[in-house]
Design an enzyme around this catalytic site. Structure first.
Site, PDB file in Angstrom:
ATOM      1  N   SER A 109      -1.398 -61.092 -54.836  1.00  0.00           N
ATOM      2  CA  SER A 109      -1.822 -60.336 -56.062  1.00  0.00           C
ATOM      3  C   SER A 109      -0.964 -59.245 -56.355  1.00  0.00           C
ATOM      4  CB  SER A 109      -3.221 -59.649 -55.456  1.00  0.00           C
ATOM      5  OG  SER A 109      -3.751 -58.785 -56.568  1.00  0.00           O
ATOM      6  N   HIS A 151      -1.508 -64.397 -57.944  1.00  0.00           N
ATOM      7  CA  HIS A 151      -2.775 -63.935 -58.344  1.00  0.00           C
ATOM      8  C   HIS A 151      -2.842 -62.620 -59.166  1.00  0.00           C
ATOM      9  CE1 HIS A 151      -7.191 -63.886 -57.543  1.00  0.00           C
ATOM     10  NE2 HIS A 151      -7.056 -62.582 -57.368  1.00  0.00           N
ATOM     11  N   MET A 196      -9.347 -56.625 -64.754  1.00  0.00           N
ATOM     12  CA  MET A 196     -10.658 -55.499 -64.518  1.00  0.00           C
ATOM     13  C   MET A 196     -10.831 -54.890 -65.862  1.00  0.00           C
ATOM     14  SD  MET A 196      -9.423 -53.904 -60.803  1.00  0.00           S
ATOM     15  CE  MET A 196      -9.013 -55.023 -59.447  1.00  0.00           C
ATOM     16  N   HIS A 219      -7.865 -64.123 -62.288  1.00  0.00           N
ATOM     17  CA  HIS A 219      -9.038 -63.622 -61.599  1.00  0.00           C
ATOM     18  C   HIS A 219      -9.723 -62.772 -62.719  1.00  0.00           C
ATOM     19  CE1 HIS A 219     -11.515 -61.497 -58.285  1.00  0.00           C
ATOM     20  NE2 HIS A 219     -12.190 -62.186 -58.997  1.00  0.00           N
ATOM     21  N   PHE A 275     -10.690 -52.767 -56.227  1.00  0.00           N
ATOM     22  CA  PHE A 275      -9.638 -52.241 -55.707  1.00  0.00           C
ATOM     23  C   PHE A 275      -8.868 -52.990 -54.555  1.00  0.00           C
ATOM     24  CE2 PHE A 275     -12.576 -49.138 -57.443  1.00  0.00           C
ATOM     25  CZ  PHE A 275     -11.611 -48.393 -58.076  1.00  0.00           C
ATOM     26  N   GLY A 276      -7.495 -52.941 -54.445  1.00  0.00           N
ATOM     27  CA  GLY A 276      -6.952 -53.495 -53.342  1.00  0.00           C
ATOM     28  C   GLY A 276      -6.887 -52.600 -52.224  1.00  0.00           C
ATOM     29  N   ASP A 314     -10.442 -63.799 -51.138  1.00  0.00           N
ATOM     30  CA  ASP A 314      -9.665 -62.492 -51.749  1.00  0.00           C
ATOM     31  C   ASP A 314     -10.473 -61.326 -51.113  1.00  0.00           C
ATOM     32  OD1 ASP A 314      -8.420 -60.885 -53.583  1.00  0.00           O
ATOM     33  OD2 ASP A 314      -9.713 -61.755 -55.383  1.00  0.00           O
ATOM     34  N   GLY A 315      -9.520 -60.365 -50.653  1.00  0.00           N
ATOM     35  CA  GLY A 315      -9.891 -59.036 -50.367  1.00  0.00           C
ATOM     36  C   GLY A 315      -9.700 -58.993 -48.870  1.00  0.00           C
ATOM     37  N   GLY A 316      -8.810 -57.993 -48.700  1.00  0.00           N
ATOM     38  CA  GLY A 316      -8.683 -57.542 -47.012  1.00  0.00           C
ATOM     39  C   GLY A 316      -8.110 -58.642 -46.066  1.00  0.00           C
ATOM     40  N   GLY A 371      -3.096 -59.010 -51.515  1.00  0.00           N
ATOM     41  CA  GLY A 371      -2.190 -58.010 -52.144  1.00  0.00           C
ATOM     42  C   GLY A 371      -1.316 -57.107 -51.257  1.00  0.00           C
TER      43      GLY A 371
HETATM   44  C1  DX5 Z   1      -9.868 -56.751 -55.437  1.00  0.00           C
HETATM   45  C2  DX5 Z   1      -9.005 -58.064 -56.185  1.00  0.00           C
HETATM   46  C3  DX5 Z   1      -8.071 -58.327 -54.975  1.00  0.00           C
HETATM   47  C4  DX5 Z   1      -7.120 -57.612 -54.389  1.00  0.00           C
HETATM   48  C5  DX5 Z   1      -6.866 -57.984 -53.036  1.00  0.00           C
HETATM   49  O1  DX5 Z   1     -10.823 -56.532 -56.670  1.00  0.00           O
HETATM   50  O2  DX5 Z   1      -9.740 -59.168 -56.496  1.00  0.00           O
HETATM   51  O3  DX5 Z   1      -7.325 -59.511 -55.414  1.00  0.00           O
HETATM   52  O4  DX5 Z   1      -6.066 -57.314 -55.057  1.00  0.00           O
HETATM   53  O5  DX5 Z   1      -6.056 -56.799 -52.228  1.00  0.00           O
HETATM   54  P1  DX5 Z   1      -5.988 -56.608 -50.883  1.00  0.00           P
HETATM   55  O6  DX5 Z   1      -5.156 -57.845 -50.498  1.00  0.00           O
HETATM   56  O7  DX5 Z   1      -4.964 -55.557 -51.016  1.00  0.00           O
HETATM   57  O8  DX5 Z   1      -7.578 -56.753 -50.349  1.00  0.00           O
HETATM   58 ZN    ZN Z   2      -8.657 -61.081 -57.170  1.00  0.00          ZN
END
Ligand code: DX5
Ligand code: ZN
Length: 217
Positions: A10, A35, A39, A69, A146-147, A178-180, A200
């Site tokens: 991402s 990705h 937002m 996304h 948020f990442g 997706d996420g964490g 990300g």
């Molecule tokens: C969150 C996004 C994710 C995010 C992932 O809203 O959809 O794609 O960027 O980031 P990480 O991998 O840092 O959780």
């Molecule tokens: Zn995403």
């Protein structure tokens, strides 16, 4: 697994002052997907990229698959701009109030792959009516916006359920998470049936370890 494994870094976790350099790192790592987290400040409490970002990056990286996304309250208003910008796959969320099925159809008619996403507290049942229309289901393992957040293990059960449904319904949609995602938890997602991994923070900090953990899973 019906689909090949793809890792989709991402660019939200990349350097926003040099996005092309961040995308170049993805290509240099030998990966095929990028990705793009979009937002709107309404569906999620943050703002990020518009179609212009996809439009300027895609010609520089024509071989990369742009996985877009959309975290928007009104995603149906933005399909054409993101399709025209060069997106390869467009994912919309099931939670907002808009014509979901017609929007999935619009993405398909635009010649793009079609994705649907669900938040951590949205049950899998909410997307079942749309499964036959999609190429990918995106399971959120954090509340979007948020990442850098921690992985919510509720995603593992959903991935497993979707994998069972995919088999029962004789479908072949991808299951993306997706996420964490980190080198430490990616194998748990893959073993439940995820074939498409968004990362990300971990990709840009610890990409080699993430990629090898995913490939060994
Ligand atoms: C969150 C996004 C994710 C995010 C992932 O809203 O959809 O794609 O960027 O980031 P990480 O991998 O840092 O959780
Ligand atoms: Zn995403």
């Amino acid at each position: 697994m019906v689909n090949s494994l793809e890792i989709a870094p991402s660019i939200l976790g990349g350097d926003h002052s040099a996005l092309a350099d961040s995308v170049a790192k993805i290509a240099e790592a030998g990966l095929s997907w990028v990705h793009v987290d979009v937002m709107d400040g309404h569906f999620v409490p943050n703002l990020s990229f518009g179609p212009g970002v996809v439009k300027s990056l895609k010609p520089k990286f024509p071989k990369l698959f742009f996985d877009v996304h959309l975290m928007l309250d009104n995603p149906h208003l933005y399909i054409k701009p993101f399709a025209d910008a060069g997106s390869d796959l467009i994912t919309v969320h099931v939670e907002p109030q808009y014509p979901v099925s017609a929007t999935l159809q619009e993405i398909h008619i635009a010649g793009k792959e079609v994705g649907i996403s669900l938040n951590p507290n949205t049950p899998v049942g909410e997307i079942v009516p749309f499964l036959a229309q999609v190429d990918l289901v995106l399971v959120m393992s954090v509340q979007p916006g948020f990442g850098g957040q921690s992985f919510n293990p509720v995603a593992l059960e959903k991935i497993k359920r979707l994998s069972e449904l995919r088999e029962e319904l004789k479908l072949s949609f991808r299951i993306e998470v997706d996420g964490g995602i980190t080198a430490a938890n990616v194998a748990n997602c893959i073993s439940r049936g995820a074939d498409t991994i968004v990362a990300g923070t971990e990709f840009f900090k610890n990409g080699a370890a993430l990629i090898s953990a995913a490939k060994e899973a």
